[in-house]
Scaffold this motif. Structure first.
Motif, PDB file in Angstrom:
ATOM      1  N   TRP A  83      39.017  43.650  34.559  1.00  0.00           N
ATOM      2  CA  TRP A  83      37.453  42.643  33.691  1.00  0.00           C
ATOM      3  C   TRP A  83      38.836  41.239  33.785  1.00  0.00           C
ATOM      4  O   TRP A  83      38.121  40.612  34.775  1.00  0.00           O
ATOM      5  CB  TRP A  83      36.944  43.524  33.081  1.00  0.00           C
ATOM      6  N   GLU A  84      38.976  41.715  32.622  1.00  0.00           N
ATOM      7  CA  GLU A  84      39.730  40.167  32.351  1.00  0.00           C
ATOM      8  C   GLU A  84      41.026  39.701  33.235  1.00  0.00           C
ATOM      9  O   GLU A  84      40.340  38.844  33.527  1.00  0.00           O
ATOM     10  CB  GLU A  84      41.033  40.365  30.861  1.00  0.00           C
TER      11      GLU A  84
ATOM     12  N   GLU B  10      38.881  38.403  36.307  1.00  0.00           N
ATOM     13  CA  GLU B  10      37.828  36.873  35.957  1.00  0.00           C
ATOM     14  C   GLU B  10      39.188  35.177  35.681  1.00  0.00           C
ATOM     15  O   GLU B  10      39.262  34.437  36.491  1.00  0.00           O
ATOM     16  CB  GLU B  10      37.901  36.477  34.320  1.00  0.00           C
TER      17      GLU B  10
ATOM     18  N   ALA C  58      39.685  35.388  39.546  1.00  0.00           N
ATOM     19  CA  ALA C  58      38.693  34.157  39.710  1.00  0.00           C
ATOM     20  C   ALA C  58      38.673  33.056  39.675  1.00  0.00           C
ATOM     21  O   ALA C  58      38.425  31.723  40.193  1.00  0.00           O
ATOM     22  CB  ALA C  58      37.945  34.809  39.735  1.00  0.00           C
ATOM     23  N   ALA C  59      39.253  32.642  38.383  1.00  0.00           N
ATOM     24  CA  ALA C  59      39.540  31.296  38.544  1.00  0.00           C
ATOM     25  C   ALA C  59      40.610  30.507  39.450  1.00  0.00           C
ATOM     26  O   ALA C  59      40.158  29.243  39.527  1.00  0.00           O
ATOM     27  CB  ALA C  59      39.913  30.819  36.889  1.00  0.00           C
TER      28      ALA C  59
ATOM     29  N   ASP D 124      46.449  31.285  31.525  1.00  0.00           N
ATOM     30  CA  ASP D 124      46.664  33.086  32.506  1.00  0.00           C
ATOM     31  C   ASP D 124      47.559  33.035  32.914  1.00  0.00           C
ATOM     32  O   ASP D 124      48.086  34.371  33.334  1.00  0.00           O
ATOM     33  CB  ASP D 124      45.442  33.186  33.955  1.00  0.00           C
TER      34      ASP D 124
END
Length: 86
Positions: free
Chosen positions: A52-53, A56, A59-60, A14
């Protein structure tokens, strides 16, 4: 993945190959902004999916930081307990 020595997140797909992962506070603040934008409902569906992606991924990142901190605290507590037994 969390670096065992530093308790900080390691490389992640990411974050890209050359960028450092954001600090916990940076990721948390950006995640809060993503949530605010999504809750406002004023973005297109495509933008909502991108947000949203990103949320995520953030959050990770936050979870990796928290897991690393938890591991460091557990190690410190175990070392203190070992020291007190000696």
């Amino acid at each position: 993945m969390v670096d065992a020595d530093t308790g900080q997140p390691g490389d992640s797909a990411d974050d890209g190959p050359t960028s450092d992962p954001p600090r916990y506070e940076q990721a948390r603040d950006e995640l809060a902004e993503v949530v605010r934008k999504l809750e406002a409902g004023s973005v297109t569906l495509e933008d909502s999916l991108a947000l949203w992606e990103r949320g995520e991924a953030l959050a990770a990142t936050c979870q990796r930081w928290l897991d690393g901190a938890r591991g460091r605290l557990a190690a410190a507590a175990a070392a203190a307990a070992e020291e007190s037994r000696d």
